[in-house]
Design a protein around this motif. Structure first.
Motif, PDB file in Angstrom:
ATOM      1  N   GLY A   1      -4.346  -3.277  -0.690  1.00 42.75           N
ATOM      2  CA  GLY A   1      -3.863  -1.938  -0.384  1.00 42.75           C
ATOM      3  C   GLY A   1      -3.880  -1.122  -1.671  1.00 42.75           C
ATOM      4  N   GLU A   2      -3.545   0.146  -1.586  1.00 42.08           N
ATOM      5  CA  GLU A   2      -3.457   0.952  -2.825  1.00 42.08           C
ATOM      6  C   GLU A   2      -2.135   0.605  -3.487  1.00 42.08           C
ATOM      7  OE1 GLU A   2      -4.336   5.085  -2.949  1.00 42.08           O
ATOM      8  OE2 GLU A   2      -6.185   4.842  -1.796  1.00 42.08           O
TER       9      GLU A   2
ATOM     10  N   GLN B   1      -0.381   4.188   0.761  1.00 43.58           N
ATOM     11  CA  GLN B   1      -0.956   5.138   1.721  1.00 43.58           C
ATOM     12  C   GLN B   1      -0.426   4.868   3.132  1.00 43.58           C
ATOM     13  OE1 GLN B   1      -2.286   7.668   0.664  1.00 43.58           O
ATOM     14  NE2 GLN B   1      -3.562   7.244  -1.122  1.00 43.58           N
TER      15      GLN B   1
ATOM     16  N   LEU C   1      -1.316  -2.331   7.079  1.00 46.60           N
ATOM     17  CA  LEU C   1      -0.732  -2.385   5.738  1.00 46.60           C
ATOM     18  C   LEU C   1      -0.091  -1.058   5.336  1.00 46.60           C
ATOM     19  CD1 LEU C   1      -3.369  -4.373   3.600  1.00 46.60           C
ATOM     20  CD2 LEU C   1      -1.580  -5.225   5.116  1.00 46.60           C
ATOM     21  N   ARG C   2      -0.153  -0.052   6.183  1.00 48.19           N
ATOM     22  CA  ARG C   2       0.353   1.277   5.819  1.00 48.19           C
ATOM     23  C   ARG C   2       1.802   1.190   5.338  1.00 48.19           C
ATOM     24  NH1 ARG C   2       2.686   4.469   9.850  1.00 48.19           N
ATOM     25  NH2 ARG C   2       1.354   6.225   9.292  1.00 48.19           N
TER      26      ARG C   2
ATOM     27  N   CYS D   1       0.839  -1.202   0.000  1.00 49.93           N
ATOM     28  CA  CYS D   1       0.000   0.000   0.000  1.00 49.93           C
ATOM     29  C   CYS D   1       0.866   1.241   0.000  1.00 49.93           C
ATOM     30  CB  CYS D   1      -0.936   0.017   1.208  1.00 49.93           C
ATOM     31  SG  CYS D   1      -2.136   1.364   1.068  1.00 49.93           S
TER      32      CYS D   1
ATOM     33  N   TYR E   1      -4.137   3.998  11.244  1.00 53.15           N
ATOM     34  CA  TYR E   1      -4.683   2.846  11.977  1.00 53.15           C
ATOM     35  C   TYR E   1      -4.312   1.505  11.361  1.00 53.15           C
ATOM     36  CZ  TYR E   1      -7.934   4.236   8.291  1.00 53.15           C
ATOM     37  OH  TYR E   1      -8.455   4.643   7.096  1.00 53.15           O
ATOM     38  N   CYS E   2      -3.840   1.467  10.119  1.00 50.07           N
ATOM     39  CA  CYS E   2      -3.833   0.215   9.350  1.00 50.07           C
ATOM     40  C   CYS E   2      -2.462  -0.465   9.300  1.00 50.07           C
ATOM     41  CB  CYS E   2      -4.320   0.520   7.930  1.00 50.07           C
ATOM     42  SG  CYS E   2      -4.344  -0.932   6.856  1.00 50.07           S
TER      43      CYS E   2
ATOM     44  N   CYS F   1      -2.462   5.379   6.247  1.00 49.02           N
ATOM     45  CA  CYS F   1      -3.542   5.556   7.223  1.00 49.02           C
ATOM     46  C   CYS F   1      -3.007   5.148   8.613  1.00 49.02           C
ATOM     47  CB  CYS F   1      -4.740   4.702   6.836  1.00 49.02           C
ATOM     48  SG  CYS F   1      -5.257   4.946   5.119  1.00 49.02           S
TER      49      CYS F   1
END
Ligand code: SAM
Ligand code: SF4
Length: 349
Positions: free
Chosen positions: A108-109, A64, A71-72, A62, A68-69, A66
């Motif tokens: 994820g992105e 991004q 996978l950030r 990902c 909380y995540c 975020c």
């Protein structure tokens, strides 16, 4: 307080002040009444059916961040993986054999999956399984990409708005735009996708006013699907020490969503099941009507770690499917393996 629940049932919404008051004074009796009415609404709209979606988590990369995540991009400890188009198709084949007629492709992105690659993949899935629906959950992309993927055969798109509070959104997504996320949702609806929005409950700093704003926003957006789950911390994120959202608060928001948008498809989320072993059954009893068993290959399951202690990371797809079917039956509902389009989409409202 019960009168406010009755008013909501009759009108399909409350003023923001009324909803804030209700959320701030949610005693046990009021909650029971809310759950009872939400269950009634769900039965009127969808009977006792629970729709099954096969979830394929195809990339844990990902771009991004975020807060909380798990996978950030900033989580250097995360183990990353990508499934090839061939592997994704193989998951669909296994899912189709098990009876699934909706595949949710989530990631994820990850720009590695270009527009052309995704369009080809969607066409391939559709040509092999023309009676199955494809749901994408791949985050923010250009309008042209959304359009091409729709034209290639994608039917639905899940993208939670995460929170309708501008202040909270911006603090959780410093490099993303509150307005752009909303714009994406509008664009997806305008293109013709069945769209899912939604939010997390119990985010650090979230107030009852913010939650009331979530309901107001959903009412005005009028999506086909609504994903609501508790925030659960992940150790290797900036919110690793924060408290998780509560089961009861999440169930209250699920029940409210059913009363605000009676025709929506509302999943009993994996996050609720991760918070409490009976969490998904409880959600079904207060208005939810979708579950999403995992079809991802077993060797990647643990790597798609959004939060701590995510469930079903060790089960084969067939196991997930049968375990959930048994649990849904035991909770008093019946499994529907059809495409399960939203009532809004099939034009019965
Ligand atoms: N990347 C895409 C996106 O963000 O729209 C799709 C995948 S993302 C992992 C799916 C959802 O997971 C997000 O919309 C978010 O609400 C949820 N999620 C991420 N981290 C979470 C956490 N720590 N607790 C609960 N839900 C979480
Ligand atoms: Fe990436 Fe989605 Fe996680 Fe945000 S929520 S870090 S966009 S996978």
């Amino acid at each position: 307080m019960k009168q406010l629940v009755h008013k909501l049932y009759a009108r399909g919404e409350l003023s923001k002040d009324e909803l804030v008051y209700l959320l701030g004074h949610m005693d046990i009796e009021t909650r029971k009444e809310l759950y009872r009415f939400a269950r009634m609404r769900r039965e009127q709209a969808y009977g006792d059916k629970v729709y099954m979606r096969g979830l394929i988590e195809f990339s844990s990369y990902c771009r991004q961040n975020c807060l909380y995540c798990g996978l950030r991009a900033g989580n250097r400890a995360a183990e990353r993986y990508r499934l090839s188009p061939r592997e994704i198709l193989e998951c669909c084949r296994e899912g189709y054999e098990l009876g699934f007629r909706t595949f949710v492709l989530q990631s994820g992105e990850d720009p590695w999956y270009t527009t052309d690659l995704l369009a080809t993949l969607i066409r391939d899935i559709k040509s092999e399984f023309p009676d199955a629906a494809i749901t994408l959950s791949i985050g923010e992309r250009e309008e042209g990409t959304y359009r091409l993927l729709f034209e290639s055969g994608a039917d639905r798109f899940l993208m939670r708005h995460e929170t309708a509070s501008r202040r909270l959104y911006q603090s959780l997504h410093p490099s993303m735009s509150f307005d752009h996320r909303r714009q994406c949702l509008e664009t997806l609806l305008a293109i013709g996708y069945q769209v899912g929005a939604g939010f997390m409950v119990g985010l650090p700093g979230q107030t009852v006013e913010d939650l009331a704003e979530d309901m107001k926003y959903l009412k005005s957006l009028n999506p086909d699907m609504i994903g609501i789950g508790p925030f659960i911390p992940h150790d290797h994120t900036p919110l690793g020490d924060a408290k998780a959202g509560s089961l009861e608060d999440t169930l209250v928001m699920v029940a409210l969503a059913r009363l605000y948008l009676p025709h929506a498809l509302i999943p009993a989320t994996t996050a609720l099941g991760s918070l409490n072993p009976e969490g998904r059954e409880m959600a079904l009893k207060v208005g939810a009507n979708v579950v999403m068993p995992n079809l991802s290959p077993i060797f990647v399951r643990k790597k798609y770690a959004l939060y701590n202690n995510k469930i079903c990371t060790g089960d084969e797809s067939a196991q997930c499917r049968h375990c959930l079917e048994l649990r849904i039956g035991a909770a008093g509902f019946s499994v529907d393996m059809g495409r399960g389009d939203s009532l809004k989409a099939v034009g019965t409202r």
